[in-house]
Design an enzyme around this catalytic site. Sequence first.
Site, mmCIF file in Angstrom:
data_model
loop_
_atom_site.group_PDB
_atom_site.id
_atom_site.type_symbol
_atom_site.label_atom_id
_atom_site.label_comp_id
_atom_site.label_asym_id
_atom_site.label_seq_id
_atom_site.Cartn_x
_atom_site.Cartn_y
_atom_site.Cartn_z
ATOM 1 C CG HIS A 142 26.413 31.725 -13.155
ATOM 2 N ND1 HIS A 142 25.159 32.281 -13.209
ATOM 3 C CD2 HIS A 142 27.253 32.640 -13.704
ATOM 4 C CE1 HIS A 142 25.231 33.482 -13.762
ATOM 5 N NE2 HIS A 142 26.493 33.714 -14.072
ATOM 6 C CD GLU A 180 23.471 28.462 -9.676
ATOM 7 O OE1 GLU A 180 22.497 29.171 -9.408
ATOM 8 O OE2 GLU A 180 24.573 28.919 -10.087
ATOM 9 C CB CYS A 210 21.951 28.564 -13.099
ATOM 10 S SG CYS A 210 23.600 29.225 -13.417
ATOM 11 C CB ALA A 225 50.120 71.659 10.663
ATOM 12 N NE ARG A 265 43.631 51.435 -1.245
ATOM 13 C CZ ARG A 265 44.723 52.133 -1.537
ATOM 14 N NH1 ARG A 265 45.624 51.625 -2.364
ATOM 15 N NH2 ARG A 265 44.922 53.320 -0.994
ATOM 16 N NE ARG A 320 50.545 49.803 -2.621
ATOM 17 C CZ ARG A 320 49.662 50.799 -2.499
ATOM 18 N NH1 ARG A 320 48.996 51.231 -3.565
ATOM 19 N NH2 ARG A 320 49.433 51.357 -1.325
ATOM 20 N N GLY A 327 40.140 62.911 1.704
ATOM 21 C CA GLY A 327 40.396 63.859 2.768
ATOM 22 C C GLY A 327 39.141 64.172 3.551
ATOM 23 C CB THR A 365 36.497 68.399 1.882
ATOM 24 O OG1 THR A 365 37.311 69.383 2.524
ATOM 25 C CG2 THR A 365 35.319 69.095 1.210
#
Length: 379
Positions: free
Chosen positions: A56, A58, A90, A170, A190, A213, A310, A312
């Site tokens: 950690h 510390e 710690c 479309a 991401r 990526r 998407g 929905t």
Amino acid sequence: MSTAFSADDHRYMAHALRLAKRGLYTTDPNPRVGCVLVKNDEIVGEGWHRRAGEPHAERLALTAAGDGAAGATAYVTLEPCAHHGRTPPCAEALIKAGVSRVVAAVVDPNPLVAGKGVAMLREAGIEAEAGLLADAAEALNSGFFKRMREGVPLVRCKLAMSLDGRTAMANGESQWITGEDARRDVQRLRARSSAILTGVGTVMADDPSMNVRLAFDELEGVERPQHVRQPLRVVMDTRLRISPRAKMLELPGETLIICGEGAPAETEAELRAAGADVERLPQLGGRIDLAATLRALAAREVNEVLIESGATLAGQALQAGLVDELLVYIAPHLMGHEARELVSLPGLSQMLDRLHLQYRDVRMVGGDLRLTLVPEPLV
């Protein structure tokens, strides 16, 4: 701002926060933490947590300080732990090193700590206090704090659209709505996320990779890992329609398929053989319970979820009030009324039914506009 802390206290804690941010893409599922040891107005040691299982902040700062830690003040962005987890406590290390004072930005929301670290330090005769730049420290670990307090991860929903609110033509063609800079910005989202969540419709239509990526050497102020940590890929798939030959199943990292309780067992076996994990959850209205999904992800130590889906699934999450932050990338072009909609929000028939959001940030990302919005708090 608390009057109990000096200008120097603020300066050193701000430095500790900058150190903590270096772990933005690497510490998951642990929080991002930085520590600075100061003695006689000089920094004698500093460190930040890099990865779960490694020392950690510390302990790294104490190692850097050596004997200089005795009598020093420790500025740490999260209350020192007081329990044995992946590493020893710690708080004990700080006591053993002989520091005279510990300033924590914020108390750890983990029930295993939650004030016990500060109490342990005080019992050892060390001056210990918390609350300096707490908002900034909590913002850096907002997903960790939410998981510890509410049992669910922080949820971000990312959408990309044309100026007239369309996400694809479309016929489904959507590459690329936004420019290269915006797509690189999404890669950063991401990379900091614990999991990326999508629906099976998106997987069947696009066969996405759902991976990071990102060229980390382009980033400033963060740890540059040799090996990219891939977020958990999560697919909502009620009836297990995803193909065992989906691209994501062949890539580094883990894929979790969330299905309904009635999904065919033989398909589950095929997906497991292809390398996926499968979890069955209850359904609501013919769909997997999204709130239950978030609880299940929290049980897997997921702090931050990025929804890339998407119309929905995005609409479902927004209508259910499960989105903490909405990021919308807007490209300066028009796609026409026949192109696909941004989100599906059935049942909104009056102005009173609108979903209310507040702007948190508006900025240009290359040639595109990025809006960051949060739900408007209930009055």
